[in-house]
Design a protein around this motif. Sequence first.
Motif, PDB file in Angstrom:
ATOM      1  N   ALA A 564       0.830  -1.207   0.000  1.00 17.75           N
ATOM      2  CA  ALA A 564       0.000   0.000   0.000  1.00 17.75           C
ATOM      3  C   ALA A 564       0.863   1.255   0.000  1.00 17.75           C
ATOM      4  O   ALA A 564       0.569   2.246  -0.689  1.00 17.75           O
ATOM      5  CB  ALA A 564      -0.928  -0.011   1.220  1.00 17.75           C
ATOM      6  N   LEU A 565       1.934   1.230   0.775  1.00 14.04           N
ATOM      7  CA  LEU A 565       2.829   2.388   0.820  1.00 14.04           C
ATOM      8  C   LEU A 565       3.459   2.639  -0.531  1.00 14.04           C
ATOM      9  O   LEU A 565       3.568   3.784  -0.988  1.00 14.04           O
ATOM     10  CB  LEU A 565       3.894   2.163   1.894  1.00 14.04           C
ATOM     11  CG  LEU A 565       4.957   3.260   2.038  1.00 14.04           C
ATOM     12  CD1 LEU A 565       4.304   4.590   2.463  1.00 14.04           C
ATOM     13  CD2 LEU A 565       6.024   2.865   3.054  1.00 14.04           C
ATOM     14  N   ALA A 566       3.929   1.575  -1.193  1.00 11.96           N
ATOM     15  CA  ALA A 566       4.556   1.725  -2.513  1.00 11.96           C
ATOM     16  C   ALA A 566       3.576   2.305  -3.524  1.00 11.96           C
ATOM     17  O   ALA A 566       3.912   3.189  -4.326  1.00 11.96           O
ATOM     18  CB  ALA A 566       5.093   0.369  -2.977  1.00 11.96           C
ATOM     19  N   VAL A 567       2.278   1.831  -3.515  1.00 12.80           N
ATOM     20  CA  VAL A 567       1.269   2.354  -4.447  1.00 12.80           C
ATOM     21  C   VAL A 567       1.000   3.814  -4.168  1.00 12.80           C
ATOM     22  O   VAL A 567       0.882   4.649  -5.082  1.00 12.80           O
ATOM     23  CB  VAL A 567      -0.028   1.518  -4.343  1.00 12.80           C
ATOM     24  CG1 VAL A 567      -1.157   2.167  -5.154  1.00 12.80           C
ATOM     25  CG2 VAL A 567       0.219   0.094  -4.815  1.00 12.80           C
ATOM     26  N   SER A 568       0.945   4.208  -2.878  1.00  7.90           N
ATOM     27  CA  SER A 568       0.675   5.603  -2.514  1.00  7.90           C
ATOM     28  C   SER A 568       1.783   6.505  -3.003  1.00  7.90           C
ATOM     29  O   SER A 568       1.546   7.587  -3.540  1.00  7.90           O
ATOM     30  CB  SER A 568       0.511   5.709  -0.996  1.00  7.90           C
ATOM     31  OG  SER A 568       0.384   7.044  -0.597  1.00  7.90           O
ATOM     32  N   VAL A 569       3.048   6.063  -2.801  1.00 10.71           N
ATOM     33  CA  VAL A 569       4.183   6.876  -3.262  1.00 10.71           C
ATOM     34  C   VAL A 569       4.144   7.042  -4.768  1.00 10.71           C
ATOM     35  O   VAL A 569       4.386   8.131  -5.313  1.00 10.71           O
ATOM     36  CB  VAL A 569       5.505   6.223  -2.790  1.00 10.71           C
ATOM     37  CG1 VAL A 569       6.698   6.898  -3.454  1.00 10.71           C
ATOM     38  CG2 VAL A 569       5.636   6.293  -1.271  1.00 10.71           C
TER      39      VAL A 569
END
Length: 584
Positions: A564-569
């Motif tokens: 989720a963090l990677a997609v948000s970034v």
Amino acid sequence: MRFELDMGLSSLQGRRPRNEDFAGVQAPAAHEADRGWVAALADGVSGGEHGEGLMAAQTSVMSLLRDFHAVPADWDTSVALDRLLGHQNAWLAAHNQRPGPEGHAREALTTLTAVALRGRRYALAHVGDSRAWLLRDGACLQLTQDHRRERRDFAGLTRAMGLDDALRLDHSAGELKVGDRLLLTSDGVHGALRARQIADLLRATPGAQAAADALTAAALAAGSHDNATALVLDVNDLADPGLDDLAALGRSLPSPGPLPVGAVLDGYAITARVADNGVHRLLQAREPHSGRLVALKMLHPGRSDDPEERAMLAHEIWLGLRLAEAPRQRRWAGRDGSSSGFVRVHPPADGATHFYAVFDWHAGQTLEQLLAAGPLDAAQVLPLATAVARSLSLLHAAGVVHRDIKPGNLHRGDDGQWRVLDLGVALSPRSPAAARELHAGTPSYINPEQWQDPPLPPDAGSDLFALGVTLYQALTGRLPYGEIEPYQLARYRREPASVSRLQPSVPMPLDRIVMRAVARDARARFETAEELLLALERLAARDQAVPARPAKASAEPWSPWQVALAVSVLLNLLLVAWLVFLPR
């Protein structure tokens, strides 16, 4: 080994109104054990009512005992006795030339007999009619002659402390043996007892104090009219031979001739020929009783008759024996009380037929042999540098300069210990004249100050510079200033390339230490071995304190929150790009 003496002193007033005899013994401090013991007996001359004879006797003995261990270390024992007593005599003579109370002449006079025990020899200094005796193997020998004249018109001393401006002492010396009994007596003892009676009492009375008591009591019983004093010294064990002993062996014993493998020298069986440099030969041998391997160092047959080379080999043995005393002499000891930074030397065996040195044998390799395979890494050089710096700090603390630190003289044994080899050209306060005049060392490791005009003498800094050159070579495989020939000062006109430039894997802190040690300007180098040792120990401690970097963990599946963090970034980056490039 150290001296083991049993001492006994007895002094009886007898029929005299006061006791004007005085005697004493002075032992060396722990760090001065090689300077030996000193004992003295004085018999003050009774010539006045003011006790000046006692004053002369007491001050003469006390000044000798107080100052004997403070003289320069390079003074011969007889020289030390002569100069100290000469100064005391000058003081007494000047005192006697001044008017005494009520205008009477002063008579501060005394006899004096002194003996110094150093190494395995004794030295005597004597003036007057007190006496020294030696009991050995049952035979009693008088070692001194009285300075006394007996005539009808005159009876008195012809020589005494304070009698003349110039003092003429009788000197003698000899070897000591275990079981010897030395005796000093005033004329109150030997004036009443015959030499045979003194010998019988010395033989029959065990214990130094009992013997001294028996002699003085017998003298008074025999009708002595004088003070009776006896000082007895029993030699129960001897110290390792001193420099004087070793020099005497070097002068008297022949050097071994050619010794092939299988030959036997004083019980040592030769097992291998190790080295021959034209001056010395080094052989491996096996001890007769223990079977241990040792190294024998001796003069090459072509140099066997050279008195200067013999004196230098005697000095090397003496230095090695001093280092063997390190655990008991704290100023020579390492911080752990050991002396493992040097190869232990053995004292010459009793009954040796030739002059040579015996060392412990250590299997292993010299640094020169190790470098034949290429430079070392920092992890190998750091313990080497620390061990040699510690060894040099011990030498320098005792006023000794090695003068030939180089890869060939640094040895790593199979036990992992680094040791400094070859004290053959080392300078100490007692070095022979030939060693002082010799321009020793290997040119490429000699500091620039020794090549200038006029040259500066080698000192502790010379060893530190040589160690720096050695470390530079161990890390890079090169010499900092290249191969140096004598008087090539042009080589020192610029600083050498840094260690890390030639060997990028060397850490910068170690690079700075080595470059400081080989700096062209002496003022930029380390001042003492202790300063260099402290820098190396701090570097080693810091390296140990830094934890090793953990190895990379093996790849694992991403957790949902990581995804989720990677997609948000990624979405935020796209939004920024759209805003930047949006048409206006």
